[in-house]
Scaffold this motif. Structure first.
Motif, short mmCIF file in Angstrom:
data_model
loop_
_atom_site.label_atom_id
_atom_site.label_comp_id
_atom_site.label_asym_id
_atom_site.label_seq_id
_atom_site.Cartn_x
_atom_site.Cartn_y
_atom_site.Cartn_z
N GLU A 25 -10.37 17.83 -3.89
CA GLU A 25 -9.04 17.41 -3.45
C GLU A 25 -8.28 16.77 -4.63
O GLU A 25 -8.86 16.07 -5.46
N VAL A 26 -6.98 17.04 -4.66
CA VAL A 26 -6.09 16.54 -5.71
C VAL A 26 -5.28 15.38 -5.14
O VAL A 26 -4.80 15.44 -4.00
N PHE A 27 -5.09 14.34 -5.95
CA PHE A 27 -4.25 13.21 -5.57
C PHE A 27 -3.22 13.01 -6.68
O PHE A 27 -3.59 12.76 -7.83
N GLY A 83 4.90 1.47 -16.99
CA GLY A 83 6.07 1.13 -16.19
C GLY A 83 6.12 1.81 -14.84
O GLY A 83 7.19 1.91 -14.23
N HIS A 84 4.98 2.33 -14.34
CA HIS A 84 4.97 2.92 -13.01
C HIS A 84 5.47 1.89 -12.00
O HIS A 84 5.07 0.73 -12.04
N PRO A 85 6.36 2.27 -11.09
CA PRO A 85 6.96 1.29 -10.17
C PRO A 85 5.95 0.58 -9.28
O PRO A 85 6.23 -0.52 -8.79
N GLY A 86 4.78 1.20 -9.08
CA GLY A 86 3.77 0.55 -8.26
C GLY A 86 2.75 -0.24 -9.05
O GLY A 86 1.83 -0.82 -8.46
N GLY A 87 2.88 -0.26 -10.38
CA GLY A 87 1.91 -0.93 -11.22
C GLY A 87 0.89 0.06 -11.76
O GLY A 87 1.26 1.06 -12.37
N ASP A 88 -0.37 -0.19 -11.52
CA ASP A 88 -1.45 0.67 -12.03
C ASP A 88 -1.70 1.80 -11.04
O ASP A 88 -2.11 1.56 -9.90
N PRO A 89 -1.45 3.08 -11.43
CA PRO A 89 -1.67 4.18 -10.49
C PRO A 89 -3.10 4.28 -9.98
O PRO A 89 -3.32 4.75 -8.86
N ALA A 90 -4.08 3.85 -10.78
CA ALA A 90 -5.47 3.90 -10.31
C ALA A 90 -5.67 2.94 -9.13
O ALA A 90 -6.38 3.27 -8.16
N VAL A 91 -5.04 1.79 -9.19
CA VAL A 91 -5.13 0.84 -8.08
C VAL A 91 -4.45 1.42 -6.84
O VAL A 91 -4.97 1.31 -5.72
N LEU A 92 -3.30 2.04 -7.02
CA LEU A 92 -2.60 2.68 -5.90
C LEU A 92 -3.47 3.75 -5.26
O LEU A 92 -3.51 3.89 -4.02
N LEU A 93 -4.16 4.52 -6.09
CA LEU A 93 -5.06 5.55 -5.58
C LEU A 93 -6.12 4.94 -4.67
O LEU A 93 -6.38 5.44 -3.56
N GLY A 94 -6.75 3.86 -5.14
CA GLY A 94 -7.76 3.21 -4.32
C GLY A 94 -7.21 2.68 -3.02
O GLY A 94 -7.84 2.81 -1.95
N VAL A 107 0.85 -1.18 0.00
CA VAL A 107 0.00 0.00 0.00
C VAL A 107 0.89 1.24 0.00
O VAL A 107 1.83 1.33 0.80
N PRO A 108 0.67 2.17 -0.92
CA PRO A 108 1.54 3.34 -0.98
C PRO A 108 1.41 4.21 0.26
O PRO A 108 0.33 4.32 0.86
N ARG A 109 2.50 4.84 0.63
CA ARG A 109 2.46 5.83 1.70
C ARG A 109 2.00 7.16 1.11
O ARG A 109 1.98 7.35 -0.09
N TYR A 110 1.66 8.08 1.98
CA TYR A 110 1.03 9.32 1.50
C TYR A 110 1.36 10.48 2.42
O TYR A 110 1.75 10.31 3.58
N PRO A 163 -14.38 -0.66 3.07
CA PRO A 163 -13.53 -0.03 2.05
C PRO A 163 -14.31 0.23 0.77
O PRO A 163 -15.25 -0.50 0.43
N TYR A 164 -13.89 1.26 0.05
CA TYR A 164 -14.48 1.56 -1.25
C TYR A 164 -13.89 0.63 -2.30
O TYR A 164 -12.67 0.40 -2.34
N ALA A 165 -14.74 0.10 -3.17
CA ALA A 165 -14.26 -0.59 -4.36
C ALA A 165 -13.67 0.45 -5.31
O ALA A 165 -14.09 1.61 -5.31
N LEU A 166 -12.71 0.04 -6.11
CA LEU A 166 -12.08 0.97 -7.03
C LEU A 166 -13.11 1.63 -7.94
O LEU A 166 -13.02 2.82 -8.23
N GLU A 167 -14.10 0.87 -8.38
CA GLU A 167 -15.12 1.42 -9.26
C GLU A 167 -15.90 2.55 -8.59
O GLU A 167 -16.29 3.53 -9.24
N GLU A 168 -16.11 2.45 -7.29
CA GLU A 168 -16.81 3.51 -6.56
C GLU A 168 -15.96 4.78 -6.50
O GLU A 168 -16.48 5.89 -6.59
N ILE A 169 -14.65 4.60 -6.32
CA ILE A 169 -13.75 5.76 -6.27
C ILE A 169 -13.67 6.41 -7.64
O ILE A 169 -13.80 7.63 -7.78
N VAL A 170 -13.47 5.60 -8.67
CA VAL A 170 -13.35 6.12 -10.03
C VAL A 170 -14.59 6.92 -10.41
O VAL A 170 -14.49 7.97 -11.06
N ALA A 171 -15.75 6.46 -9.99
CA ALA A 171 -17.00 7.16 -10.33
C ALA A 171 -17.06 8.55 -9.73
O ALA A 171 -17.82 9.40 -10.20
N ARG A 172 -16.25 8.82 -8.71
CA ARG A 172 -16.25 10.12 -8.06
C ARG A 172 -15.08 11.00 -8.48
O ARG A 172 -14.94 12.12 -7.98
#
Length: 256
Positions: free
Chosen positions: A222-224, A193-204, A68-71, A114-123
């Motif tokens: 808010e910006v991420f 080639g993002h080191p964490g894989g898919d940035p959308a997944v990291l966001l979730g 899980v990415p740090r923030y 937890p939010y599913a990725l699809e729920e986050i993407v929709a927002r």
């Protein structure tokens, strides 16, 4: 001398970093403060953030694939929209990271599940090219222990939000083609080639981790920014940077 309590560690660590910010100096890693817990590093970061400025979003960093990415926080006072103008004298370091960022279009209220990725993407409203400027309060960066980097806002200096597009389903984040130039010369370029894989997944993952830890949600606007695609690129005074993500947008930065 008795051992430091967690409150002692957080208070002392935050004070060292706040003083470094206020004096505009770099410091050595505090060997006398036994920072060993992620929770304490986040607590230090939060106390420092209270003194820095107006929260405007979040950055992901310290990314290791499969974790899980740090923030840490972004601040309105240290953020600009492209084309941005910064001054080298305001920083100890100026290293650039080519990133993709998103802007929330709707609130994400706190909840236990937890939010599913699809729920986050929709927002999510929009997807943008973005440049993070890395700086550090530690004199021996990058040779800084990960927990102290986390306490120091993941070495955040400034943030530039570039042009963007409607977010859609964020599928384009994974294999986005990018190019960062300095004075017209290509510094880094690639596709995905993002080191964490898919940035959308990291966001979730980040959103759910922070919500679970803090019990707080997120607000529309808010910006991420989701971490560098390709390390860091040094920038000098007088140079002009341009980051392009194909089909998404570009961000420009001039360093005076």
């Amino acid at each position: 001398m008795s051992a430091m309590t967690r409150e002692d560690i957080v208070t002392a660590g935050a004070q060292r970093l706040i003083e470094a910010h206020e004096r505009g100096v770099q410091i050595e890693v505090p060997e006398d403060i036994p920072l060993t817990a992620v929770e304490d590093a986040y607590a230090i970061q939060a106390r420092v953030a209270e003194r820095l400025g107006t929260p405007s979003g979040w950055k992901l960093g310290g990314i290791v694939k499969g974790e899980v990415p740090r923030y840490s926080r972004l601040f309105a006072e240290f953020s600009q929209e492209s084309p941005a103008r910064l001054f080298r004298q305001d920083y100890h370091l100026t290293f650039l990271e080519p990133e993709l960022a998103v802007v929330l279009g709707e609130d994400l209220p706190a909840r236990e599940r937890p939010y599913a990725l699809e729920e986050i993407v929709a927002r999510v409203a929009t997807l943008h090219a973005a440049i993070e400027v890395v700086d550090s309060r530690f004199a021996n960066w990058p040779k800084v222990p990960p927990l102290w980097q986390l306490a120091d806002g993941l070495s955040h200096g400034s943030f530039v939000l570039g042009g963007g597009v409607a977010a859609g389903d964020l599928h384009q984040m994974r294999d986005a083609a990018y190019r960062l130039t300095l004075d017209g010369e290509v510094a880094v370029a690639g596709r995905g080639g993002h080191p964490g894989g898919d940035p959308a997944v990291l966001l979730g993952q980040m959103i759910n981790a922070r919500m679970l830890e803090s019990g707080a949600g997120f607000r529309a606007g808010e910006v991420f920014t989701t971490g560098t695609f390709d390390g860091v690129v040094g920038m000098l005074a007088g140079q002009r940077a341009k980051l392009t993500f194909a089909g998404i947008g570009e961000a420009q930065l001039q360093m005076h």
